[in-house]
Design a protein around this motif. Structure first.
Motif, mmCIF file in Angstrom:
data_model
loop_
_atom_site.group_PDB
_atom_site.id
_atom_site.type_symbol
_atom_site.label_atom_id
_atom_site.label_comp_id
_atom_site.label_asym_id
_atom_site.label_seq_id
_atom_site.Cartn_x
_atom_site.Cartn_y
_atom_site.Cartn_z
ATOM 1 N N PRO A 119 -57.799 4.098 35.424
ATOM 2 C CA PRO A 119 -58.524 5.371 35.239
ATOM 3 C C PRO A 119 -59.762 5.219 34.377
ATOM 4 C CG PRO A 119 -56.446 5.387 34.028
ATOM 5 C CD PRO A 119 -56.413 4.186 34.903
ATOM 6 N N LEU A 120 -59.766 4.273 33.439
ATOM 7 C CA LEU A 120 -60.973 4.073 32.639
ATOM 8 C C LEU A 120 -62.138 3.665 33.530
ATOM 9 C CD1 LEU A 120 -62.355 3.925 29.871
ATOM 10 C CD2 LEU A 120 -61.602 1.541 29.708
ATOM 11 N N VAL A 121 -61.867 2.796 34.493
ATOM 12 C CA VAL A 121 -62.906 2.376 35.437
ATOM 13 C C VAL A 121 -63.449 3.589 36.202
ATOM 14 C CG1 VAL A 121 -63.303 1.090 37.584
ATOM 15 C CG2 VAL A 121 -62.095 -0.001 35.676
ATOM 16 N N VAL A 122 -62.568 4.456 36.657
ATOM 17 C CA VAL A 122 -62.987 5.654 37.411
ATOM 18 C C VAL A 122 -63.824 6.580 36.531
ATOM 19 C CG1 VAL A 122 -62.184 7.736 38.585
ATOM 20 C CG2 VAL A 122 -61.003 5.566 38.952
ATOM 21 N N PHE A 123 -63.386 6.800 35.299
ATOM 22 C CA PHE A 123 -64.092 7.732 34.425
ATOM 23 C C PHE A 123 -65.443 7.173 33.975
ATOM 24 C CE2 PHE A 123 -59.565 9.065 33.123
ATOM 25 C CZ PHE A 123 -59.465 9.894 34.239
ATOM 26 N N ARG A 124 -65.556 5.854 33.849
ATOM 27 C CA ARG A 124 -66.860 5.271 33.512
ATOM 28 C C ARG A 124 -67.826 5.425 34.692
ATOM 29 N NH1 ARG A 124 -67.751 6.508 29.500
ATOM 30 N NH2 ARG A 124 -69.537 5.109 29.285
ATOM 31 N N PHE A 125 -67.314 5.370 35.902
ATOM 32 C CA PHE A 125 -68.160 5.618 37.075
ATOM 33 C C PHE A 125 -68.704 7.048 37.023
ATOM 34 C CE2 PHE A 125 -68.945 7.206 41.310
ATOM 35 C CZ PHE A 125 -69.624 6.173 41.937
ATOM 36 N N VAL A 126 -67.850 8.001 36.691
ATOM 37 C CA VAL A 126 -68.269 9.404 36.603
ATOM 38 C C VAL A 126 -69.358 9.565 35.551
ATOM 39 C CG1 VAL A 126 -67.523 11.733 35.990
ATOM 40 C CG2 VAL A 126 -66.069 10.294 37.427
ATOM 41 N N ALA A 127 -69.147 8.961 34.381
ATOM 42 C CA ALA A 127 -70.152 9.070 33.313
ATOM 43 C C ALA A 127 -71.470 8.437 33.731
ATOM 44 C CB ALA A 127 -69.625 8.408 32.038
ATOM 45 N N GLY A 128 -71.410 7.326 34.437
ATOM 46 C CA GLY A 128 -72.630 6.639 34.860
ATOM 47 C C GLY A 128 -73.422 7.396 35.897
ATOM 48 N N SER A 129 -72.754 8.207 36.707
ATOM 49 C CA SER A 129 -73.450 8.928 37.776
ATOM 50 C C SER A 129 -74.451 9.934 37.249
ATOM 51 C CB SER A 129 -72.432 9.626 38.685
ATOM 52 O OG SER A 129 -71.760 10.657 37.982
ATOM 53 N N VAL A 130 -74.362 10.246 35.963
ATOM 54 C CA VAL A 130 -75.259 11.230 35.354
ATOM 55 C C VAL A 130 -76.629 10.633 35.049
ATOM 56 C CG1 VAL A 130 -75.613 12.616 33.248
ATOM 57 C CG2 VAL A 130 -73.364 12.546 34.354
ATOM 58 N N GLN A 131 -76.675 9.356 34.692
ATOM 59 C CA GLN A 131 -77.832 8.805 34.000
ATOM 60 C C GLN A 131 -79.160 8.947 34.752
ATOM 61 O OE1 GLN A 131 -78.620 4.424 33.247
ATOM 62 N NE2 GLN A 131 -77.881 5.040 31.234
ATOM 63 N N GLY A 132 -79.251 8.372 35.931
ATOM 64 C CA GLY A 132 -80.519 8.385 36.643
ATOM 65 C C GLY A 132 -80.996 9.787 36.975
ATOM 66 N N ALA A 133 -80.059 10.650 37.378
ATOM 67 C CA ALA A 133 -80.430 12.024 37.715
ATOM 68 C C ALA A 133 -80.930 12.772 36.490
ATOM 69 C CB ALA A 133 -79.225 12.746 38.328
ATOM 70 N N PHE A 134 -80.309 12.533 35.322
ATOM 71 C CA PHE A 134 -80.751 13.192 34.095
ATOM 72 C C PHE A 134 -82.167 12.761 33.731
ATOM 73 C CE2 PHE A 134 -81.288 13.883 29.602
ATOM 74 C CZ PHE A 134 -80.602 15.055 29.341
ATOM 75 N N PHE A 135 -82.439 11.460 33.815
ATOM 76 C CA PHE A 135 -83.767 10.974 33.441
ATOM 77 C C PHE A 135 -84.817 11.487 34.423
ATOM 78 C CE2 PHE A 135 -81.528 9.086 30.383
ATOM 79 C CZ PHE A 135 -81.696 7.756 30.065
ATOM 80 N N GLY A 136 -84.491 11.538 35.722
ATOM 81 C CA GLY A 136 -85.448 12.044 36.696
ATOM 82 C C GLY A 136 -85.759 13.511 36.482
#
Length: 439
Positions: A119-136
């Motif tokens: 589950p840690l792997v899954v939750f880190r994927f979720v957290a990572g999905s934010v980054q590029g969209a937030f910066f854009g």
């Protein structure tokens, strides 16, 4: 990053979103809120590298297996961020940013509660999905509140939050994790994320000027071969950062045989190198078309070899960590200028792809390092994985897009004539003085 690196993206966004009259909002407060958001994101990303030994031990997995969590975050940026950018293309940027903060809080909060590695792997994927969209989306808002001709400088200041995260956020997060448990690092990131969310609610402008744009224009950028070649050059070349950064903890404790208390110091040294390289890299990108990348990649290769041969000596390791961070940040602004130049009509997606490429590099570096460790080649062997990947990126650049010309459309403005003075528009506050001036 430096102004010129995002000039193409922000110039396009200014034309789409900048109101003819000044928005009723303090630009500095809006910029601070966005920077606080990027600081939280960067602390969560880079802080994970500093606690990899801690959660590996607690979850009863090897360090190579623990790197799956680092890799998952990177894939979240690579896959999730462009997808979110496209799916939310027509959503108001304020609404999108606030939604991304909620997703970020969920990803990091659940990471702190993960009972095992899966589950840690899954939750880190979720957290990572934010980054590029937030910066854009942050680029759009920064361009709007600062007005014409200031969007690039504003976004450069926003990106300073990520640099501060490497200098202070990640080392402090590692320190917290070492003394209060690795889960506390993610809870600390959640607290910072809540503060960023509150600041965004208070200081993001409410206006239809920040409505979304056309999905078709963004997708058109994906049809250009040079875009994908440049993404590949970035992903291969920058991977050596993460073949080093991911394993700084083992470098200090297993290779240099020093106390774990020095790990935050080593992380901070690496972050200072990145900050120094960022200052120089922007100026090099302004003046030269290719040298930032070729010098940065070439210098990194030399430093990786030094670490691989003599990194067991802390007096060699620390200066080389500073140097690798500086050399790679010398290259990144040039990469960004080239990428946005190849698809100036797709600014939001290029911003997401840019960060996707850097996080694909994160994944490649972590995987390459894990392979060498699994092979039993020793702690410092991870730098040789980075050496091979960066060499491939440099070679690909020299034989392909190194000679390509930018696509027609909105792009960096030509340099002024030698004796021509560049004037700034009046009535708009200057950018953060801690960022390099674009002169």
């Amino acid at each position: 990053m430096h102004t010129r690196a995002y000039e193409s993206q922000c110039a396009a966004e200014e034309r789409r979103h900048t109101s003819a009259r000044s928005p009723i909002v303090n630009p500095r407060l809006t910029l601070f809120a966005l920077a606080l958001g990027t600081f939280a994101i960067g602390t969560g990303e880079f802080g994970s590298n500093g606690i990899i030994q801690l959660f590996a031990s607690d979850l009863d997995v090897s360090i190579p297996v623990a790197t799956y969590a680092i890799t998952a975050y990177a894939f979240g940026v690579v896959i999730g961020s462009p997808a979110i950018t496209l799916l939310a293309a027509r959503v108001n940027r304020r609404t999108l940013l606030l939604g991304l903060v909620v997703l970020f809080l969920a990803g990091n909060g659940l990471s702190a509660l993960a009972p095992n590695i899966a589950p840690l792997v899954v939750f880190r994927f979720v957290a990572g999905s934010v980054q590029g969209a937030f910066f854009g989306a942050g680029a759009v808002v920064a361009a709007y509140v600062y007005g014409p001709d200031k969007g690039g400088r504003a976004f450069a200041t926003v990106m300073g939050g990520l640099t501060v995260a490497t200098i202070a956020g990640a080392p402090l997060g590692t320190f917290v994790g070492q003394h209060a448990g690795w889960r506390s690092m993610y809870w600390a990131v959640v607290v910072v994320g809540l503060l960023a969310g509150a600041a965004l609610v208070a200081w993001l402008p409410r206006t239809d000027d920040l409505r979304g744009g056309s999905v078709r224009n963004e997708l058109d950028g994906l049809r250009r071969l040079n875009v994908w070649l440049m993404v590949t050059v970035a992903a291969l070349g920058i991977s050596s950062i993460f073949a080093v950064y991911t394993f700084i903890g083992p470098f200090v404790t297993d290779a240099a045989l020093r106390d774990p208390a020095l790990i935050p110091v080593a992380l901070a040294v690496f972050g200072l190198g990145m900050a120094a390289g960022n200052l120089l890299g922007g100026r090099v990108a302004d003046r030269y078309e290719h040298r930032g990348l070729t010098w940065g990649y070439g210098g990194t290769l030399v430093l990786l070899a030094l670490i691989g041969v003599a990194g067991g000596d802390l007096l060699v390791l620390l200066p080389c960590l500073f140097g690798v961070g500086a050399a790679m940040m010398l290259a990144i602004p040039t990469i960004q200028v080239r990428l946005t130049g190849f698809a100036p009509d797709a600014p939001a997606l290029m911003g997401a792809l840019n960060l996707a490429a850097l996080n694909l590099a994160n994944s490649l570096g972590a995987i390459g390092g894990a392979v060498t460790l699994e092979a039993g080649w020793g702690t410092l062997s991870t730098v040789w994985a980075g050496f091979v990947l960066t060499s491939a990126g440099l070679l690909l650049y020299l034989v392909t897009v190194g000679r390509a010309k930018p696509a027609p459309g909105p792009g960096p403005r030509p340099d002024p004539a030698p004796n021509q003075r560049v004037t700034e528009p009046e009535g708009v506050p200057d950018a953060d003085p801690s960022q390099p001036a674009d002169r």
